[in-house]
Motif scaffolding. Structure first.
Motif, PDB file in Angstrom:
ATOM      1  N   LEU A  32     -34.939  -3.992 -18.847  1.00  0.00           N
ATOM      2  CA  LEU A  32     -34.635  -2.851 -19.717  1.00  0.00           C
ATOM      3  C   LEU A  32     -34.216  -1.642 -18.872  1.00  0.00           C
ATOM      4  O   LEU A  32     -33.195  -0.998 -19.154  1.00  0.00           O
ATOM      5  N   GLU A  33     -34.971  -1.375 -17.835  1.00  0.00           N
ATOM      6  CA  GLU A  33     -34.637  -0.261 -16.948  1.00  0.00           C
ATOM      7  C   GLU A  33     -33.267  -0.479 -16.302  1.00  0.00           C
ATOM      8  O   GLU A  33     -32.450   0.432 -16.206  1.00  0.00           O
ATOM      9  N   HIS A  34     -33.049  -1.723 -15.888  1.00  0.00           N
ATOM     10  CA  HIS A  34     -31.786  -2.059 -15.211  1.00  0.00           C
ATOM     11  C   HIS A  34     -30.597  -1.843 -16.153  1.00  0.00           C
ATOM     12  O   HIS A  34     -29.597  -1.222 -15.773  1.00  0.00           O
TER      13      HIS A  34
ATOM     14  N   THR B  40     -22.744  -9.084 -15.456  1.00  0.00           N
ATOM     15  CA  THR B  40     -23.096 -10.277 -16.232  1.00  0.00           C
ATOM     16  C   THR B  40     -23.803  -9.816 -17.504  1.00  0.00           C
ATOM     17  O   THR B  40     -24.036  -8.626 -17.694  1.00  0.00           O
ATOM     18  N   MET B  41     -24.157 -10.785 -18.340  1.00  0.00           N
ATOM     19  CA  MET B  41     -24.876 -10.434 -19.581  1.00  0.00           C
ATOM     20  C   MET B  41     -26.222  -9.786 -19.263  1.00  0.00           C
ATOM     21  O   MET B  41     -26.729  -8.977 -20.036  1.00  0.00           O
ATOM     22  N   TYR B  42     -26.798 -10.143 -18.131  1.00  0.00           N
ATOM     23  CA  TYR B  42     -28.077  -9.550 -17.724  1.00  0.00           C
ATOM     24  C   TYR B  42     -27.949  -8.029 -17.614  1.00  0.00           C
ATOM     25  O   TYR B  42     -28.882  -7.291 -17.896  1.00  0.00           O
ATOM     26  N   ASP B  43     -26.753  -7.576 -17.210  1.00  0.00           N
ATOM     27  CA  ASP B  43     -26.540  -6.135 -17.023  1.00  0.00           C
ATOM     28  C   ASP B  43     -26.257  -5.392 -18.319  1.00  0.00           C
ATOM     29  O   ASP B  43     -26.413  -4.176 -18.376  1.00  0.00           O
ATOM     30  N   LEU B  44     -25.790  -6.111 -19.358  1.00  0.00           N
ATOM     31  CA  LEU B  44     -25.313  -5.417 -20.554  1.00  0.00           C
ATOM     32  C   LEU B  44     -26.367  -5.279 -21.643  1.00  0.00           C
ATOM     33  O   LEU B  44     -26.332  -4.330 -22.422  1.00  0.00           O
ATOM     34  N   ALA B  45     -27.258  -6.240 -21.769  1.00  0.00           N
ATOM     35  CA  ALA B  45     -28.212  -6.175 -22.881  1.00  0.00           C
ATOM     36  C   ALA B  45     -29.511  -6.903 -22.524  1.00  0.00           C
ATOM     37  O   ALA B  45     -29.504  -7.831 -21.711  1.00  0.00           O
ATOM     38  N   VAL B  46     -30.597  -6.475 -23.153  1.00  0.00           N
ATOM     39  CA  VAL B  46     -31.900  -7.134 -22.945  1.00  0.00           C
ATOM     40  C   VAL B  46     -32.181  -8.037 -24.145  1.00  0.00           C
ATOM     41  O   VAL B  46     -32.170  -7.564 -25.279  1.00  0.00           O
ATOM     42  N   PRO B  47     -32.405  -9.332 -23.910  1.00  0.00           N
ATOM     43  CA  PRO B  47     -32.671 -10.239 -25.039  1.00  0.00           C
ATOM     44  C   PRO B  47     -34.138 -10.120 -25.504  1.00  0.00           C
ATOM     45  O   PRO B  47     -34.962 -10.995 -25.218  1.00  0.00           O
ATOM     46  N   HIS B  48     -34.455  -9.013 -26.220  1.00  0.00           N
ATOM     47  CA  HIS B  48     -35.847  -8.774 -26.643  1.00  0.00           C
ATOM     48  C   HIS B  48     -36.383  -9.939 -27.471  1.00  0.00           C
ATOM     49  O   HIS B  48     -37.530 -10.350 -27.317  1.00  0.00           O
ATOM     50  N   ASN B  49     -35.522 -10.469 -28.367  1.00  0.00           N
ATOM     51  CA  ASN B  49     -35.971 -11.571 -29.246  1.00  0.00           C
ATOM     52  C   ASN B  49     -36.420 -12.779 -28.429  1.00  0.00           C
ATOM     53  O   ASN B  49     -37.441 -13.405 -28.726  1.00  0.00           O
TER      54      ASN B  49
END
Length: 1560
Positions: free
Chosen positions: A940-942, A882-891
């Motif tokens: 982030l770690e994930h 899922t998107m959770y696995d591909l990128a961290v929404p830092h903003n």
């Protein structure tokens, strides 16, 4: 019978043996005991013997002697024989044969010795007796009998009253009235009474009457008087008559029967001294008048109910009140007592239930108990019966309770010791009591508590045999609840405690039983009793009063009133409230807030009422227009969500209702589930998410809750837990998911049927959205074990449960994530190593262990050939992430943290807030802040672990055993397209995944080809979407365009992210001969050309959809365009084309389809706002100057190839078997298509002013346009049918296919076949090309030089054409070539004003208007003055751009080229002036003609001429193409072609003159 007793042989052989056998037979019978059956046998034997005598078979004297012998055997034998004679007397008297009668009299005469005369006189007829000589005369005998009977039975012996002495009666009364407490017994008193009667000659009947009178006065001494009366009287009837006279005495008007009389009557009945039937006739009123009275009561109740529901005018109200007063006065003149009810009450008081029951049975149902006294008496009796059992099983802990003294008499019903004893009398009594148990709330509570303790026993009982026995008791309790408890509750005024008591009992039943009870209560009970009819009307009246005054401001007082009303009659109240909510949805919030004073039972009833309202068969779930769901259903759904969230109501019934509806193939009610999940779990589903919300949705659960939804739904922990428990307890979680997944297609194919397409789309969206929402709820709320236990593997879901693949993976995805994490934790604990590297390896190991069964499972989902290109591992990876696995929404994390910081600051500054509240709020905000930061770190770690895993996996993802083209097709078809329309986050995920695969430098993945296929033809995809799917698809395209635009914007970014990536390889050589060939990268400038082509393709598809007139096409493309607005359109002329077309939609749809009009207006406004960001085409990509690069010529893609993606065509050429031969084919086609377009455009250009553009079109123009549109759409359909789902790359396989492609991609008007000459040239050309390509590398290296030479030779021609087309005119929609552009390409581009994005249009630029055409082509219908201003501005711009291009060409071209250019420039400017004069004001009128969506069409004559000219030119243009191998084009050939073009131009000019005159 005779045959059985006396065989005929005995008579025949009488003398020998018959007589002896007969005697023996009788002796045997007589010896037996005198039972009934033996007497019958004797009678039968004697009868048979006598009958033989009467018939003459036996002589009289013989029979007589035998009978004399028989008589001695028994004492009662004469009597038995007399009975037989009596029967024979009657029978022979009826016979006509006289001799038989004579035989009978002879036989009786002969037997007179053995049968006494008295017996015969009793039994035989007087006439027979006379004939026998026993009496003298029959007549005298009869008279004597009558006299004796009269004397015996009718003659009365009257007491002589004069002989009676009054003193006797006085003594009698004294005797009866003495103190009875001593040793005095009824026997002693009776002896005294007898003495008094004898001494004073008293009348016994009058004595009895006095005894009854005294008993009446001393009615408490039953044990004395009852034995006295019993021993005194001889006849029951006498006693009964006396009592009857006593009752008659009190039947006067206004007479009142004393209760003591009822008591003695009841006591005598109980001791069976009188019969009820005898006494009942003496009582008033008659049964018929009781029935009439009952009917009258029901009628009155209904009238009262009708009055309460009617709207009454004030003047009528006063009249009604006066009438009511009169009625009440009439009632005051009351009739005599109802003696039957009085007796009934007395019977109940002494516990005589049998007689009481028989009296109640004579009356209408519940008539007796509707009288309070009787109801209370019956309740009292019930108290006494249930007391022992209640003490044992019903008393709650800590309660004492008042003790009841049992009845003294033995005839009263026995008290109940166990639950089985209840079925003896108690349940029957309760059923007679019915709703009138309301008179005794204490008994009500006792019964309910007994029910509660029984249910607990029943549920704890494990043995099935005992359970089966108690089933009958369970059904009895259910009946009591239905017929007694609930109706009684309705009559109790506002008793909340009873309501809670009953809930304690009811909650032990399953909801199916409870809802059945509520259904009966609501729909049937209120019609059965007059009292309940009134109560119902009053409740509705009161409910109206409250609802009229209910607002947000007075929720509390109104809520209290609703609460009071609901304790007794919840069904009626809620029914009215729900009906109001269905009409006025603004009542929902105040109603929900006002329900806080309800009891638990009321909440349960509310749930039932809601389900009943939803299932109402009389209500339509669609509006009358059949395109939208009814507002009443929407209102109820939102009420469901709010009520079930706020109050602890059981959800099982509602969830089961939705499941049943889905099972029945009805998806309307999914709206309810959607609302319930949204409100209770805080999971919101909307496609209108902002970018910020979408970004937050890609984070962890906390971030989703904080920033992912519109409404911040807080405190959902308890409500979501309740929802989860309801789903798990009733095993509804998975069935609901599967039914929704299956129903999505069911909506279209089964449920859709005759429904409007718009409604089908809405239902599909609702079904899909609810599935996504519900799946999200399960994923976030179920524990890992629960989830894994319930959700089967993917192959089972798809193959056995027929779940669509996208839904199956959606349901399985959380399971994989859970399993991987738990396995990872397990491995971490097993080996404690903190190094990051070790952690990553463990994570990868965990993934392999969990996902390898999945890889095996997915193989069964598709055909084996699919796995030739994609690996199951890649397929499973795509669907499981899922998107959770591909990128961290830092903003998003930063944004939410900053919001919380602001909140803390605001709390500090707020002076009004109390300190303790401040502290609490600050603590909450700080805790949230910490949670978010922790969550970000964890994600982030994930993500790092996941990316590392993908890096290792990527080499095995794509096999590409067939072709790269096929691989991309399968990837898009099986992965991207199904998922990108699944949800908004999935849309973003798909775009990001494509980018990720590219960034990972995945082998065999052609990024360019993938993007090209996505943008190339979006018409089919858009047309087949629902409204919400088109939003998601638009979001997907937006993300894809964002990536492309980022690469397009800056060379440095492009070089860094795409420069040497395998996804941007453009040509793949066959490496069989010399493996040293290096693939070429697409350079930055060519990439910009490709991006322009994609923009053009999008425009073309958009305009086509807008022109179809189809609702779905227009709506969907407008939604998609709105979504991709940030990145498209970027090119000015494409934006103008769209703007013009959308403006037309606004005008057309304003009246017809307002929703389309609103969409179009919205998009139009936004598009105008984006205009400032649009750039001219030459700024978007360098179109003027041919770009030199190492990319070979087969990358070029000019107007003739508009439908072809340039680089992908090259990529497809990379199939090993085709190799370099592709180049020659493509160049050949280009030569032919260039000539075609040149001739077409010259014709079309001259026709523009006459054939099109008028803002008030005449009929001929309209019909022509209509014909042309039909023609082109037909051709397009044919084209699509021939190449279903195919793409330009797939068609690059062979020469013939390419020819078809080229000709189809050109304007559909030109339908002529190629001339044989052109084909010959093509064949020759093929051979030459093949020879030139054999050299391989060397030929490639020389390519750019040869191109230069050929360019030089063609300079003049191109420059001429450039002028002719007008450099400053509206920017052409031509997608520019991606490789080095030959002179021929330039020339073709200038000539061809390009087939427009609209499929029906032919040419867009008006050549007549030359430099000022751009201003005229603006879609705004302004005045001529404003146009001229715009014209000047445009002219200046175009001049500047032309000057710039001239300078560039001067540097590169020779002097000869300059000279030719100048000459042609002069010629063209003169020609332009002349044309301008001819057109006059006409051109200003036809400003619309240049918009890409409305291109002019020429008529059939022009078509035929044009096709002739093109067929001539094809051959000539094919010749110069041969020089591409290294020969220079001769000047002779060039001049020849120029002349031809000039001649055709002249012809067209003449035509143009004629048509323009006609037009004027």
């Amino acid at each position: 019978m005779a045959a059985l007793i006396l065989p005929s042989d005995w008579i025949k052989n009488w003398d020998k043996s018959g007589k002896n056998e007969f005697l023996q037979f009788f002796q045997d019978l007589a010896g037996k005991p005198s039972g009934q059956e033996f007497v019958k046998d004797l009678q039968s034997g004697l009868y048979e013997l006598c009958w033989h005598v009467i018939q003459g078979n036996l002589k009289v004297d013989v029979a007589a002697s035998l009978l004399a012998d028989v008589m001695e055997l028994r004492d009662d034998m004469p009597s038995i024989l007399a009975d037989v004679f009596c029967i024979l007397d009657i029978e022979t008297g009826c016979l006509e044969e006289k001799h038989k009668r004579d035989h009978f009299t002879q036989l009786v005469g002969a037997c007179l010795i053995c049968v006494p005369d008295g017996v015969l006189k009793e039994r035989l007829d007087p006439e027979t007796l006379e004939s026998l000589g026993l009496i003298k005369q029959a007549q005298q005998f009869n008279q004597k009998i009558v006299k004796i009977k009269t004397k015996l039975f009718y003659k009365q012996q009257k007491f002589n009253l004069l002989r009676e002495e009054n003193e006797g009666y006085a003594k009698l009364i004294t005797e009866l009235g003495q103190d009875l407490s001593g040793n005095l017994t009824s026997h002693i008193v009776l002896e005294s009474i007898k003495s008094l009667i004898g001494c004073f000659n008293l009348d016994p009947n009058r004595v009895l009457d006095i005894i009854l009178e005294v008993y009446e006065c001393r009615s408490d001494h039953d044990e004395f008087f009852i034995p006295l009366i019993k021993s005194y009287m001889c006849e029951h009837q006498t006693l009964c008559h006396m009592l009857g006279f006593k009752f008659k005495f009190h039947q006067e008007p206004n007479g009142e029967t004393p209760s003591s009389l009822y008591h003695i009557a009841a006591a005598l009945l109980q001791h069976n001294l009188i019969a009820l039937e005898d006494l009942y006739v003496h009582l008033l009123p008659l049964d018929s008048s009781i029935v009439e009275e009952h009917k009258r009561e029901i009628l009155e109740a209904k009238q009262i109910a009708r009055k309460l529901t009617m709207v009454v005018v004030p003047s009528e109200k006063t009249d009604d009140k006066e009438k009511e007063k009169e009625k009440e006065e009439e009632k005051n003149e009351k009739p005599p007592d109802n003696q039957k009810l009085g007796l009934l009450e007395a019977l109940l008081r002494i516990g005589d239930w049998q007689h009481a029951q028989s009296i109640m049975d004579q009356m209408p149902a519940f008539y007796a108990t509707s009288h309070k006294a009787i109801a209370i008496a019956l309740c009292q009796l019930l108290h006494l019966i249930v007391e022992p059992l209640y003490r044992r099983a019903g008393v709650p802990k800590g309660a004492k309770g008042g003790l009841m003294t049992p009845l003294r008499n033995k005839q009263a019903p026995r008290p109940a010791e166990s639950f089985d004893d209840l079925s003896r009398d108690v349940f029957t009594m309760l059923c007679y009591l019915g709703p009138h148990l309301s008179h005794d709330p204490i008994l009500f509570a006792k019964i309910v508590r007994l029910g509660k303790s029984f249910m607990k026993e029943y549920q704890s009982e494990s043995r099935q045999d005992i359970k089966d026995k108690t089933d009958s008791l369970l059904s009895c309790f259910l009946s009591i609840a239905d017929q007694v408890l609930l109706p009684s509750l309705s009559l109790m005024e506002c008793n909340a405690c009873m309501s809670e008591e009953i809930w304690g009992f009811f909650k032990l039943f399953p909801y199916q039983h409870r809802y059945r009870l509520y259904g009966q209560w609501k729909n049937e009970t209120y019609g059965n009793h007059p009292l309940l009819v009134k109560i119902k009307a009053q409740t509705v009246d009161r409910a109206k009063y409250i609802m009229k005054r209910l607002t947000k401001e007075n929720v509390k007082p109104s809520g209290r009133q609703i609460g009071k009303l609901s304790h007794s009659n919840p069904t009626i109240l809620f029914d009215y409230i729900l009906s109001q909510i269905q009409w006025y949805d603004n009542l929902i919030t105040p109603v929900v807030d006002s329900l806080k004073y309800l009891t638990s039972l009321n909440y349960d009833v509310l749930a039932y009422c809601i389900i009943e309202a939803l299932a109402n068969p009389e209500k339509e779930k669609m509006k009358h227009d059949d395109t939208t769901i009814s507002s009443w259903l929407q209102s109820l759904a939102s009420l469901c969500g709010a009520v079930f969230r706020k109050y602890p109501i059981e959800l099982a019934g509602l969830l089961q209702y939705v499941t049943n509806q889905l099972k029945a193939g009805k998806s309307f009610d999914l709206l309810i589930l959607k609302e319930v999940v949204q409100k209770m779990a805080g999971i919101e589903i909307t496609d209108e998410m902002t970018v910020e919300q979408l970004e937050a949705m890609t984070g962890g659960e906390q971030l989703k809750a904080e920033g992912g939804y519109f409404g911040q739904i807080r405190n959902t922990k308890k409500s979501s837990q309740r929802l989860k428990d309801a789903l798990l307890d009733h095993e509804l979680a998975l069935p609901l998911c599967l039914l929704m997944a299956q129903q999505r297609n069911g909506v279209v194919f089964s449920e859709g049927g005759e429904k409007h397409l718009k409604l089908v789309g809405k239902l599909y969206d609702q079904c899909h959205d609810t599935l996504v929402q519900f799946g999200g709820f399960l994923a976030s709320n179920l524990s890992t074990e629960d989830y894994i236990k319930r959700v089967p593997s993917v192959d089972v879901l798809c193959n056995q449960l027929h779940t669509p693949h996208d839904a199956a993976f959606f349901l399985s995805r959380p399971m994989y994530a859970h399993q991987i994490l738990s396995k990872y934790d397990e491995l971490k604990k097993a080996e404690k190593g903190n190094r990051q590297q070790q952690k990553v390896h463990k994570y990868i190991a965990a993934c392999e262990q969990i996902m390898s069964p999945v890889h095996e499972a997915v193989v069964s989902l598709h055909l084996p050939k699919v796995w030739d290109d994609l690996r199951p591992q890649f397929y499973a990876t795509f669907w499981s992430l899922t998107m959770y696995d591909l990128a961290v929404p830092h903003n998003a994390y930063d944004r939410e943290v900053n919001k919380l910081k602001m909140q803390i600051k605001a709390i500090d500054e707020n002076t009004e807030m109390p300190l303790n509240k401040k502290k609490k709020e600050k603590e909450r905000c700080t805790a949230l802040q910490d949670k978010l930061q922790e969550e970000e770190k964890k994600q982030l770690e994930h993500v790092q672990r996941v990316l590392h895993r993908l890096k290792l996996e990527k080499d095995n993802w794509l096999l590409a055993k067939s072709t790269k083209n096929e691989t991309i097709t399968k990837f898009l078809q099986l992965c991207i397209f199904p998922r990108c329309v699944f949800s908004a986050i999935d849309a973003v995920y798909c775009a990001r995944f494509v980018e990720l695969v590219h960034q990972q430098k995945t082998p065999n993945f052609c990024t360019l080809l993938c993007y090209d296929r996505v943008f190339s033809d979006i018409i089919y995809t858009v047309a087949s979407c629902t409204e919400n799917e088109s939003r998601r698809y638009g979001r997907f395209l937006c993300c894809m365009l964002e990536t492309v635009t980022r690469w397009h914007s800056d060379r440095a970014i492009y070089e860094k992210e795409c420069g040497n990536y395998p996804g941007f390889l453009t040509i793949f050589r066959a490496s069989g001969f010399d493996g040293g060939n290096k693939a070429d990268q697409l350079d930055y400038e060519n990439f910009r050309h490709v991006v322009h082509k994609w923009h053009y393709k999008l425009t073309k598809a958009s305009v086509h959809c807008l022109e179809t007139g189809e609702y779905t096409h227009i709506r969907n493309i407008l939604i998609v365009l709105t979504k991709i607005l940030p990145w498209y359109p970027k090119v000015l002329n494409l934006g103008q084309a769209l703007e013009c077309r959308v403006h037309k939609i606004c005008q057309e749809e304003k009246e017809k389809r307002p929703d389309l009009y609103a969409l179009a207006m919205g998009y139009s406004g936004q598009l105008k706002g984006r205009k400032v960001h649009m750039v001219p085409e030459n700024e978007f990509h360098h179109k003027e100057q041919p770009v030199r690069s190492a990319t070979p010529g087969n990358l070029q893609n000019g107007p003739g190839n508009t439908g072809k993606p340039a680089t992908t065509a090259a990529a497809s050429a990379g199939k090993t078997e085709e190799g370099a031969a592709e180049d020659s084919d493509k160049s050949k086609d280009k030569s032919q298509t260039a000539q075609k377009t040149a001739s077409k455009n010259s014709t079309a250009a001259n026709k523009v002013s006459s054939s099109n553009g008028s803002s008030t079109p005449n009929s001929t123009k309209g019909s022509k346009e209509k014909e042309d549109k039909e023609k082109t759409t037909k051709e397009k359909k044919e084209k699509k049918e021939k190449n279903p789902g195919s793409t330009p790359e797939a068609k690059a396989g062979g020469k013939d296919k390419q020819k078809e492609e080229r000709s189809k991609e050109e304007k559909p008007i030109d339908s002529k076949e190629k001339t044989p000459k052109a084909e010959k040239d093509k064949r020759k050309d093929d051979k030459k090309e093949e020879k030139s390509k054999i050299d391989g590398k060397s030929a490639e290296k020389e390519w750019p030089k040869e191109r230069d030479v050929s360019n030089d030779s063609k300079t003049k021609e191109s420059s001429k054409v450039e002028k002719n087309a007008g450099a400053g005119s509206l920017k052409s929609l031509v997608p520019r070539s991606e490789g080095v552009e030959s002179e021929r390409e330039q020339k073709r581009r200038k000539l061809d004003t390009h087939s427009s994005p609209s499929h029906s249009s032919a040419v867009k630029d008006n050549l007549n208007d030359l430099k000022d055409s751009a201003s005229k082509h603006h879609p705004n219908h302004s005045t001529v003055l404003s146009k001229s201003k715009e014209k000047d501005d445009e002219k200046k711009e175009s001049d500047k751009s032309r000057d710039r291009s001239k300078e560039r060409e001067k540097k590169e071209d020779r002097k000869e080229r300059k000279r030719d250019y100048a000459n042609s420039d002069r010629e063209m400017s003169q020609e332009a002036k002349r044309r301008k004069d001819e057109n006059g004001t006409n051109s200003s009128k036809h400003s619309k003609s240049a918009s890409p969506s409305e291109s002019p069409h020429s008529n059939d004559k022009d078509n035929s001429k044009r096709s002739k000219s093109t067929s001539k030119d094809k051959g000539d243009l094919a010749k110069p193409e041969k020089t591409s191998g290294g020969k220079k084009e001769s000047r002779h050939d060039k001049e020849k072609s120029e002349k031809k073009r000039d001649s055709t131009g002249a012809k067209e000019e003449k035509k143009h003159h004629k048509s323009s005159e006609k037009h004027r």
